[in-house]
Design an enzyme around this catalytic site. Structure first.
Site, PDB file in Angstrom:
ATOM      1  N   TYR A 121     -17.427 -19.583   2.232  1.00 48.64           N
ATOM      2  CA  TYR A 121     -17.269 -19.030   0.934  1.00 48.64           C
ATOM      3  C   TYR A 121     -17.848 -17.229   1.274  1.00 48.64           C
ATOM      4  O   TYR A 121     -17.502 -16.546   0.819  1.00 48.64           O
ATOM      5  CB  TYR A 121     -18.247 -19.502  -0.163  1.00 48.64           C
ATOM      6  CG  TYR A 121     -18.276 -19.038  -1.387  1.00 48.64           C
ATOM      7  CD1 TYR A 121     -17.360 -19.293  -2.215  1.00 48.64           C
ATOM      8  CD2 TYR A 121     -19.051 -17.803  -1.659  1.00 48.64           C
ATOM      9  CE1 TYR A 121     -17.120 -18.653  -3.497  1.00 48.64           C
ATOM     10  CE2 TYR A 121     -18.973 -17.530  -2.976  1.00 48.64           C
ATOM     11  CZ  TYR A 121     -17.934 -17.460  -3.881  1.00 48.64           C
ATOM     12  OH  TYR A 121     -17.652 -16.926  -5.255  1.00 48.64           O
TER      13      TYR A 121
ATOM     14  N   PHE B 296       3.302   5.130 -10.612  1.00 50.27           N
ATOM     15  CA  PHE B 296       3.630   3.793 -10.398  1.00 50.27           C
ATOM     16  C   PHE B 296       3.403   2.860 -11.348  1.00 50.27           C
ATOM     17  O   PHE B 296       2.378   2.947 -11.967  1.00 50.27           O
ATOM     18  CB  PHE B 296       3.313   3.166  -8.856  1.00 50.27           C
ATOM     19  CG  PHE B 296       3.661   1.986  -8.635  1.00 50.27           C
ATOM     20  CD1 PHE B 296       5.164   2.028  -8.130  1.00 50.27           C
ATOM     21  CD2 PHE B 296       2.929   0.836  -8.687  1.00 50.27           C
ATOM     22  CE1 PHE B 296       5.722   0.639  -8.052  1.00 50.27           C
ATOM     23  CE2 PHE B 296       3.518  -0.366  -8.342  1.00 50.27           C
ATOM     24  CZ  PHE B 296       4.927  -0.254  -7.952  1.00 50.27           C
TER      25      PHE B 296
ATOM     26  N   ASP C 227      -3.039   6.262  -2.832  1.00 49.33           N
ATOM     27  CA  ASP C 227      -2.464   4.868  -2.708  1.00 49.33           C
ATOM     28  C   ASP C 227      -1.822   4.874  -1.381  1.00 49.33           C
ATOM     29  O   ASP C 227      -0.881   5.043  -1.089  1.00 49.33           O
ATOM     30  CB  ASP C 227      -1.483   4.639  -3.916  1.00 49.33           C
ATOM     31  CG  ASP C 227      -0.623   3.336  -3.836  1.00 49.33           C
ATOM     32  OD1 ASP C 227      -0.715   2.783  -2.926  1.00 49.33           O
ATOM     33  OD2 ASP C 227      -0.167   3.333  -4.940  1.00 49.33           O
TER      34      ASP C 227
ATOM     35  N   LYS D 291       2.765  -4.568   1.921  1.00 50.93           N
ATOM     36  CA  LYS D 291       3.697  -3.661   2.521  1.00 50.93           C
ATOM     37  C   LYS D 291       3.486  -3.500   4.026  1.00 50.93           C
ATOM     38  O   LYS D 291       3.748  -4.194   4.949  1.00 50.93           O
ATOM     39  CB  LYS D 291       3.768  -2.555   1.559  1.00 50.93           C
ATOM     40  CG  LYS D 291       4.494  -2.682   0.255  1.00 50.93           C
ATOM     41  CD  LYS D 291       3.734  -3.464  -0.684  1.00 50.93           C
ATOM     42  CE  LYS D 291       4.348  -3.108  -2.011  1.00 50.93           C
ATOM     43  NZ  LYS D 291       3.337  -3.985  -3.173  1.00 50.93           N
TER      44      LYS D 291
ATOM     45  N   ARG E 258      14.960   0.362 -11.296  1.00 52.10           N
ATOM     46  CA  ARG E 258      13.691   1.201 -11.294  1.00 52.10           C
ATOM     47  C   ARG E 258      14.416   2.487 -12.167  1.00 52.10           C
ATOM     48  O   ARG E 258      14.816   3.510 -11.884  1.00 52.10           O
ATOM     49  CB  ARG E 258      13.428   1.921 -10.165  1.00 52.10           C
ATOM     50  CG  ARG E 258      12.738   0.829  -9.071  1.00 52.10           C
ATOM     51  CD  ARG E 258      11.314   0.447  -9.146  1.00 52.10           C
ATOM     52  NE  ARG E 258      10.840  -0.278 -10.169  1.00 52.10           N
ATOM     53  CZ  ARG E 258       9.740  -1.025 -10.271  1.00 52.10           C
ATOM     54  NH1 ARG E 258       8.945  -0.974  -8.945  1.00 52.10           N
ATOM     55  NH2 ARG E 258       9.407  -1.799 -11.208  1.00 52.10           N
TER      56      ARG E 258
ATOM     57  N   PHE F  17       9.668  -4.664 -17.206  1.00 58.12           N
ATOM     58  CA  PHE F  17      10.763  -5.050 -16.209  1.00 58.12           C
ATOM     59  C   PHE F  17      10.541  -6.378 -15.693  1.00 58.12           C
ATOM     60  O   PHE F  17      11.700  -6.893 -15.342  1.00 58.12           O
ATOM     61  CB  PHE F  17      10.698  -3.808 -15.023  1.00 58.12           C
ATOM     62  CG  PHE F  17       9.443  -3.578 -14.391  1.00 58.12           C
ATOM     63  CD1 PHE F  17       8.493  -2.812 -15.003  1.00 58.12           C
ATOM     64  CD2 PHE F  17       9.510  -4.310 -13.127  1.00 58.12           C
ATOM     65  CE1 PHE F  17       7.106  -2.579 -14.147  1.00 58.12           C
ATOM     66  CE2 PHE F  17       7.748  -4.417 -12.559  1.00 58.12           C
ATOM     67  CZ  PHE F  17       7.311  -3.384 -13.039  1.00 58.12           C
TER      68      PHE F  17
HETATM   69  N1  F0G Z   1       1.160   0.850  -5.220  1.00 58.82           N
HETATM   70  C1  F0G Z   1       2.346   1.034  -4.856  1.00 58.82           C
HETATM   71  C2  F0G Z   1       2.859   2.405  -4.263  1.00 58.82           C
HETATM   72  C3  F0G Z   1       3.127  -0.242  -4.710  1.00 58.82           C
HETATM   73  O1  F0G Z   1       4.519  -0.215  -4.443  1.00 58.82           O
HETATM   74  C4  F0G Z   1       2.680  -1.440  -5.361  1.00 58.82           C
HETATM   75  C5  F0G Z   1       3.414  -2.540  -5.488  1.00 58.82           C
HETATM   76  C6  F0G Z   1       1.191  -1.561  -5.725  1.00 58.82           C
HETATM   77  C7  F0G Z   1       0.519  -0.296  -5.836  1.00 58.82           C
HETATM   78  C8  F0G Z   1       0.548  -2.648  -6.310  1.00 58.82           C
HETATM   79  O2  F0G Z   1       0.637  -3.586  -5.295  1.00 58.82           O
HETATM   80  O3  F0G Z   1       1.972  -5.628  -6.061  1.00 58.82           O
HETATM   81  O4  F0G Z   1      -0.085  -5.724  -4.276  1.00 58.82           O
HETATM   82  O5  F0G Z   1      -0.345  -5.575  -6.677  1.00 58.82           O
HETATM   83  N2  F0G Z   1       4.701  -2.680  -5.341  1.00 58.82           N
HETATM   84  C9  F0G Z   1       5.431  -3.669  -5.055  1.00 58.82           C
HETATM   85  C10 F0G Z   1       6.999  -2.991  -5.233  1.00 58.82           C
HETATM   86  C11 F0G Z   1       5.614  -4.729  -6.345  1.00 58.82           C
HETATM   87  O6  F0G Z   1       8.093  -3.847  -5.258  1.00 58.82           O
HETATM   88  O7  F0G Z   1       7.302  -1.963  -5.107  1.00 58.82           O
HETATM   89  P1  F0G Z   1       0.665  -5.124  -5.563  1.00 58.82           P
END
Ligand code: F0G
Length: 462
Positions: A77, A129, A220, A263, A387, A454
């Protein structure tokens, strides 16, 4: 006589060890499935999908090195060994001394927004975003887009369409005052602009401006490795630097970063919040306990943190990122050879179809990108994502639809998952839909959820 070799191809720096069978479906099955999913590809069952280009988020294939790491998960934990391994790599690759794990990217966005934003504040950023802006708005801020105009034009060949227009930023600062802007929200590459990078030069100019104005900068870093790759390829002075060097240099001016580990890090789940600010760190650790879990696991299993730590090592390997972006480019160039309108330059994580041009007979309120996404699925079982106007949501003040200039279908590539043959099949399907485009009717929205519509919105054929 030996033939002269004109062009040398590249290939992925890995071979396939485990395979996951995918289901082939008929057109009749897909027509039924998309109707049941109310023309929203997020509502399809994944077993009804042939090639899944919905997202590159959490859909990556881990390496044998990462899988081996899963076996040494320390599921304590508190104070898991894997947490410390991950923390070390966060320091090493992002250059940030303090770190809190989160269950995914939006959880880190939630904590940053909650800690830094006061009601009535403004957040300037290089395009919105979806989840990022929502958390900023829920914390009481108004988001203001300060990206360069070229980012809104799918045809502009600008190599760094993720750049901030300093005049737009300065205009906002003069209007509302720097005190009302807790931080500049920068992403690189910019997802909604088509995976377009921000240049090191623009980051330097922003740093100078923000220092004078007294505004913090946050980044980000969800796909920051892709941004570093584009800098290496396109910006003067970076060709000889490694991806790891560029990544670290990019982040020097920022007080902190949030990352969706799903990612760049090539894992299936996880998020990172990291900072140079000790006071912020204390507050983040505190809120982590409230919303995520203890600050040494943040909603993750020990094994997930180990896979992330190893993903950090793999993500900066040049051949890995080159193959990843090379695959996306291959798809984009092949679509172009059929005359299909896409966003250019081709982005880092995805190819974006220009649905406004593709379905030029539809009005934006007939949801061209949503429509096109559904049509491609019916043709071949390839799943993309809208998008455009649906993703853009409504204006927080007036309640009207936002009408974004970009009305796009995103074909997003999971890392290390699909082959070139999968891409060929995808492109041929889209070319077929393009042939038949004039027959396609638009959609109307019949159910609209309050947040991030979406994901769960429902549609009907007009
Ligand atoms: N920032 C960016 C640039 C993203 O593309 C995403 C998620 C997030 C933050 C949020 O992160 O999903 O881990 O909570 N993008 C995904 C996409 C969902 O399909 O582009 P997360």
């Amino acid at each position: 006589m030996a033939k002269k070799i004109l062009k040398r191809s590249w290939a992925e720096p890995f071979k396939i060890k485990v395979v996951e069978p995918i289901k082939m479906t008929t057109r009749a099955v897909r027509e039924k499935a998309i109707k049941e999913a109310a023309y929203n590809t997020f509502l399809l069952r994944s077993e009804d999908v042939y090639i899944d280009l919905l997202t590159d988020s959490g859909t990556n294939a881990m390496s044998d090195y990462q899988w081996a790491g899963m076996m040494i998960g320390d599921e304590a934990y508190a104070g898991s060994k894997n947490f410390y391994t991950l923390w070390n790599n966060v320091k090493k690759y992002y250059g940030m001394p303090y770190f809190v794990p989160t269950h995914q990217g939006r959880a880190a966005e939630h904590l940053v927004s909650k800690i830094l934003i006061k009601p009535g504040d403004y957040i300037a950023g290089n395009m919105y975003f979806t989840t990022t802006r929502l958390h900023q708005e829920l914390a009481g801020a108004t988001f203001v887009d300060v990206i360069i105009d070229e980012a809104h034009n799918p045809q502009s060949q600008h190599p760094f369409k993720g750049n901030v227009d300093l005049k737009k930023l300065d205009k906002l600062v003069k209007e509302v005052g720097a005190k009302k802007i807790p931080y500049l929200s920068i992403a690189g590459p910019v997802n909604m602009a088509g995976g377009q990078p921000i240049s090191m030069q623009n980051i330097s100019e922003l740093t100078e401006y923000c220092k004078k104005a007294g505004i913090k900068m946050w980044f980000d870093a969800t796909r920051a490795v892709e941004n570093a790759y584009f800098i290496k390829e396109r910006e003067k002075g970076y060709a000889e630097k490694t991806i790891a060097q560029i990544l670290k240099e990019m982040l020097v001016p920022f007080e902190g970063i949030w990352v969706s580990a799903k990612k760049d890090l090539m894992v299936n789940i996880g998020g990172i919040l990291a900072t140079r600010n000790k006071k912020f760190f204390a507050e983040a650790k505190n809120l982590c306990v409230v919303y995520e879990g203890l600050h040494t696991y943040g909603g993750l299993a020990g094994r997930d943190m180990e896979a992330m730590a190893r993903g950090l090592e793999e993500m900066v390997e040049y051949d890995t990122i080159k193959a990843r972006i090379g695959q996306v480019e291959y798809c984009g160039n092949k679509l172009k050879s059929y005359g299909i309108p896409i966003v250019e330059p081709i982005g880092g994580h995805a190819v974006f179809l220009d649905a406004k041009k593709f379905l030029s007979h539809l009005k934006q309120i007939e949801f061209p990108a949503q429509t096109l996404t559904a049509e491609i699925y019916v043709d071949s079982g390839v799943r993309g994502m809208e998008r455009g106007i649906v993703s853009a949501g409504r204006n927080a003040k007036t309640g009207d639809h936002n009408y974004p200039k970009l009305e796009l279908v995103r074909l997003t590539f999971p890392r290390r998952v699909y082959t070139q043959a999968h891409i060929d099949v995808t492109v041929e399907s889209i070319a077929q839909v393009y042939e038949d485009r004039k027959k396609i009717r638009g959609l109307k929205m019949i159910y609209e959820p309050k947040y991030l519509r979406f994901f769960q919105g429902r549609f009907e054929k007009l």
